[in-house]
Scaffold this motif. Structure first.
Motif, PDB file in Angstrom:
ATOM      1  N   TYR A  48       0.731  -1.113   0.193  1.00 38.78           N
ATOM      2  CA  TYR A  48       0.111  -0.137   0.060  1.00 38.78           C
ATOM      3  C   TYR A  48       0.967   1.149  -0.014  1.00 38.78           C
ATOM      4  N   GLU A  57      -3.265   5.715   1.529  1.00 39.80           N
ATOM      5  CA  GLU A  57      -2.574   4.705   0.915  1.00 39.80           C
ATOM      6  C   GLU A  57      -3.612   3.898   0.082  1.00 39.80           C
ATOM      7  N   CYS A  59      -3.649   0.401  -2.973  1.00 37.41           N
ATOM      8  CA  CYS A  59      -3.020  -0.830  -3.436  1.00 37.41           C
ATOM      9  C   CYS A  59      -1.941  -0.664  -4.580  1.00 37.41           C
ATOM     10  N   ARG A  65      -7.853  -2.199  -4.944  1.00 32.95           N
ATOM     11  CA  ARG A  65      -7.799  -2.662  -3.530  1.00 32.95           C
ATOM     12  C   ARG A  65      -8.155  -4.241  -3.524  1.00 32.95           C
TER      13      ARG A  65
END
Length: 211
Positions: A48, A57, A59, A65
């Motif tokens: 992240y 933050e 992915c 994500r």
């Protein structure tokens, strides 16, 4: 199926931890668990990142994500599955029921195929999202090594979860076992051919007639 199938004839033997650790099947499970730790550990620790102008933050895999969640979920569950089947392998020699042994072997085959498929999907998913990631989303290239490690070990995990036939190794807990009595019966049913002199005796008893 006879009572010696799936190693039932050896049930109840003493557990030897040294022999158990040296078995290829056990080593493969340990390697699979290690690869799982590398995958979800890499994503949790460095998966992240954020741009310098933002605090939240995202992915590292294209800010998707779902990609990070998939890698973490599959990695953790695969690790737990390795521990579960390691325990089953250790307990397997104590199972005397042929039916229960057969269920254990079939479940091992099914689970191995299932996890090999999930790791294949994960490898393709993470690779695709990593290639689609934008440089401006991570200008400092943070976590790049972790992302590559997750992808690489996802690929390796496809093969470590590929089921290996334990019957090819006599030391494996699932190896087939043949009773000595069955082998003796099989030998006993073999008929020796008649001696060669029997044909000579029959030939001597035959009288040639002249016409």
């Amino acid at each position: 199926m006879d009572g010696g199938a799936f190693g039932a004839g050896k049930a109840g033997g003493a557990f030897d931890p040294h022999a158990f650790i040296r078995q290829p099947h056990t080593l493969l499970r340990l390697v699979s668990s290690l690869f799982s730790i590398v995958v979800f550990g890499s994503i949790v620790n460095e998966g992240y990142v954020n741009r310098p102008d933002e605090t939240q933050e995202h992915c590292i895999f294209n800010r998707n994500r779902n990609a990070c969640n998939y890698g973490i979920t599959v990695g953790v569950l695969a690790f737990l599955s390795c521990l579960l089947y390691l325990a089953l392998d250790a307990y397997f020699p104590q199972i005397s029921s042929v039916k229960d042994r057969k269920k254990a072997v079939l479940s091992d085959i099914g689970v191995s195929a299932f996890w090999a498929f999930l790791w294949f999907v994960g490898f393709c998913f993470l690779t695709n999202q990593w290639q689609a990631s934008k440089e401006e989303d991570n200008p400092l290239n943070e976590g790049a090594d972790a992302a590559r490690a997750a992808i690489t070990f996802s690929f390796f995990s496809i093969f470590t979860w590929d089921y290996m036939d334990p019957s090819q190794d006599s030391g494996m807990p699932y190896a087939p076992y043949t009773n000595e009595e069955d082998a003796t019966d099989a030998v006993g049913t073999y008929q020796q051919p008649p001696p060669a002199d029997a044909f000579d005796t029959e030939t001597q008893g035959y009288q040639t007639q002249n016409y």
